[in-house]
Design a protein around this motif. Structure first.
Motif, PDB file in Angstrom:
ATOM      1  N   LEU A  93       0.831  -1.203   0.000  1.00  0.00           N
ATOM      2  CA  LEU A  93       0.000   0.000   0.000  1.00  0.00           C
ATOM      3  C   LEU A  93       0.865   1.252   0.000  1.00  0.00           C
ATOM      4  N   ARG A  94       0.295   2.362  -0.414  1.00  0.00           N
ATOM      5  CA  ARG A  94       1.018   3.635  -0.332  1.00  0.00           C
ATOM      6  C   ARG A  94       1.548   3.840   1.086  1.00  0.00           C
ATOM      7  N   GLY A  95       2.774   4.327   1.194  1.00  0.00           N
ATOM      8  CA  GLY A  95       3.385   4.553   2.498  1.00  0.00           C
ATOM      9  C   GLY A  95       3.961   3.313   3.139  1.00  0.00           C
ATOM     10  N   CYS A  96       3.861   2.166   2.466  1.00  0.00           N
ATOM     11  CA  CYS A  96       4.288   0.893   3.043  1.00  0.00           C
ATOM     12  C   CYS A  96       5.367   0.252   2.186  1.00  0.00           C
ATOM     13  N   GLY A  97       6.271  -0.486   2.840  1.00  0.00           N
ATOM     14  CA  GLY A  97       7.269  -1.251   2.112  1.00  0.00           C
ATOM     15  C   GLY A  97       8.044  -0.397   1.137  1.00  0.00           C
ATOM     16  N   ARG A  98       8.033  -0.796  -0.117  1.00  0.00           N
ATOM     17  CA  ARG A  98       8.782  -0.086  -1.150  1.00  0.00           C
ATOM     18  C   ARG A  98       7.903   0.792  -2.028  1.00  0.00           C
ATOM     19  N   SER A  99       6.646   0.996  -1.617  1.00  0.00           N
ATOM     20  CA  SER A  99       5.785   1.941  -2.331  1.00  0.00           C
ATOM     21  C   SER A  99       6.089   3.366  -1.886  1.00  0.00           C
ATOM     22  N   THR A 100       5.484   4.326  -2.589  1.00  0.00           N
ATOM     23  CA  THR A 100       5.736   5.745  -2.322  1.00  0.00           C
ATOM     24  C   THR A 100       5.464   6.094  -0.871  1.00  0.00           C
TER      25      THR A 100
ATOM     26  N   TRP B 105       9.336  -2.143   7.468  1.00  0.00           N
ATOM     27  CA  TRP B 105       8.399  -1.368   8.276  1.00  0.00           C
ATOM     28  C   TRP B 105       8.408   0.097   7.871  1.00  0.00           C
ATOM     29  N   SER B 106       7.311   0.774   8.117  1.00  0.00           N
ATOM     30  CA  SER B 106       7.236   2.224   7.944  1.00  0.00           C
ATOM     31  C   SER B 106       6.435   2.791   9.103  1.00  0.00           C
ATOM     32  N   ALA B 107       6.303   4.100   9.124  1.00  0.00           N
ATOM     33  CA  ALA B 107       5.498   4.751  10.166  1.00  0.00           C
ATOM     34  C   ALA B 107       4.695   5.895   9.565  1.00  0.00           C
ATOM     35  N   GLN B 108       4.395   5.781   8.278  1.00  0.00           N
ATOM     36  CA  GLN B 108       3.646   6.834   7.595  1.00  0.00           C
ATOM     37  C   GLN B 108       2.205   6.912   8.075  1.00  0.00           C
ATOM     38  N   TRP B 109       1.596   5.758   8.277  1.00  0.00           N
ATOM     39  CA  TRP B 109       0.191   5.702   8.661  1.00  0.00           C
ATOM     40  C   TRP B 109      -0.019   5.897  10.155  1.00  0.00           C
ATOM     41  N   SER B 110       0.914   5.412  10.964  1.00  0.00           N
ATOM     42  CA  SER B 110       0.696   5.426  12.415  1.00  0.00           C
ATOM     43  C   SER B 110       0.597   6.842  12.960  1.00  0.00           C
ATOM     44  N   HIS B 111       1.308   7.792  12.338  1.00  0.00           N
ATOM     45  CA  HIS B 111       1.211   9.177  12.807  1.00  0.00           C
ATOM     46  C   HIS B 111      -0.213   9.705  12.643  1.00  0.00           C
ATOM     47  N   VAL B 112      -0.831   9.400  11.498  1.00  0.00           N
ATOM     48  CA  VAL B 112      -2.198   9.864  11.248  1.00  0.00           C
ATOM     49  C   VAL B 112      -3.174   9.128  12.164  1.00  0.00           C
ATOM     50  N   TRP B 113      -2.966   7.812  12.315  1.00  0.00           N
ATOM     51  CA  TRP B 113      -3.840   7.007  13.181  1.00  0.00           C
ATOM     52  C   TRP B 113      -3.783   7.502  14.621  1.00  0.00           C
ATOM     53  N   ARG B 114      -2.597   7.741  15.147  1.00  0.00           N
ATOM     54  CA  ARG B 114      -2.468   8.131  16.552  1.00  0.00           C
ATOM     55  C   ARG B 114      -2.975   9.541  16.802  1.00  0.00           C
ATOM     56  N   SER B 115      -3.078  10.337  15.747  1.00  0.00           N
ATOM     57  CA  SER B 115      -3.633  11.681  15.895  1.00  0.00           C
ATOM     58  C   SER B 115      -5.157  11.689  15.825  1.00  0.00           C
TER      59      SER B 115
END
Length: 285
Positions: free
Chosen positions: A61-68, A196-206
């Motif tokens: 998915l976007r923001g994950c692994g080797r995607s944008t 691993w990434s942390a692109q989504w977790s910032h939005v989720w935790r907010s």
């Protein structure tokens, strides 16, 4: 089986490129696999799907692994992620395809099916849900409470940040995700290969992240009557197995397979039984 790997540009402004691993024969109905998380990648689902004998495609998915990555807070929504996957199908020229969505990916699969019911042939919703889930839906379950608390402590009290925090939480959550203790080492091996990434977790935790489930999903799916398999582990501590059976009872054309001796990561606990259920459903006329 060695996978073919490629980046596919699905949007131009801003540019979104999805990394996609593909394996299996070139002929046949493509199977699009939607991973969970997010902030994981697709790799923990490669096995046992690499033995399916079908053309299988596993994008990040976007923001994950080797995607944008780096799309900014407004660049991460489940609505956009589901649209990305339909655009991926467009770029690959798939007029018809099958779906497997795992965990959060199972909720995205519902969005995709409802957005393009004429293109999706059969859908597997694995270890996922049609409805919101609360602790009360599991009833008294001390083992679950203890195992889930281990991961929660990482999110609330770890000194790690970014992708390392996501990885640490996933490792701490292993006993809650894998039912068979002897399978945990194999699961941890899978986790060691995740980018691993942390692109989504910032939005989720907010608190600004949208729901992965489509609006009015159960009623819309009931009216659609599409072929659906709800594949679940009986000991799932993330989404209750009773919800899979409830969904199959509600939706015409749906059925549930609940694997005993399996948890949320049912494909790790009982890989052959899980794969056989997927294959039998996709092979049905």
């Amino acid at each position: 089986m060695r996978a073919a790997e490629a980046h596919v540009t699905v949007r131009d402004r801003p540019e979104v490129r999805l990394f996609c691993a593909s394996f299996g024969p070139s002929a046949g109905i493509p199977l699009l696999v939607v991973h969970g998380g997010p902030d994981w990648d697709h790799t923990y689902l490669r096995r046992p799907l690499d033995r399916l004998g079908r053309p299988v495609h596993l994008p990040d998915l976007r923001g994950c692994g080797r995607s944008t990555r780096g799309l900014g807070p407004d660049g991460y929504s489940f609505a956009a992620a589901a649209e990305d996957l339909l655009l991926l199908a467009d770029r690959r020229g798939w007029d018809r395809f099958d779906l497997v969505g795992f965990s959060t990916g199972g909720q995205l699969a519902q969005r995709i099916l409802l957005s393009a019911p004429d293109r999706v042939r059969r859908t597997v919703v694995a270890s996922s849900t049609l409805w919101p889930v609360t602790d009360a839906d599991f009833g008294p379950w001390p083992e679950r409470e203890a195992h889930r608390a281990a991961e929660a402590r990482v999110w609330s009290g770890s000194g790690a940040t970014g992708a390392e925090l996501v990885r640490e939480a996933a490792v701490a959550g292993a006993p809650a995700n894998v039912h068979r203790r002897e399978r945990i080492p194999a699961y941890l091996e899978l986790l060691s290969g995740v980018r691993w990434s942390a692109q989504w977790s910032h939005v989720w935790r907010s608190g600004r992240l949208d729901s992965p489930r489509p609006e009015n999903g159960p009623e819309r799916l009931r009216l659609l009557g599409a072929p659906l398999l709800f594949l679940h582990g009986r000991a799932d501590m993330i989404f209750p197995a009773s919800f899979a059976e409830r969904a199959a009872a509600l939706l015409p054309g749906a059925r549930a397979v609940v694997l005993e001796g399996a948890g949320h990561m049912a494909h790790v606990d009982r890989p052959q039984a899980w794969l056989s259920a997927v294959d039998a459903f996709l092979s049905a006329p």
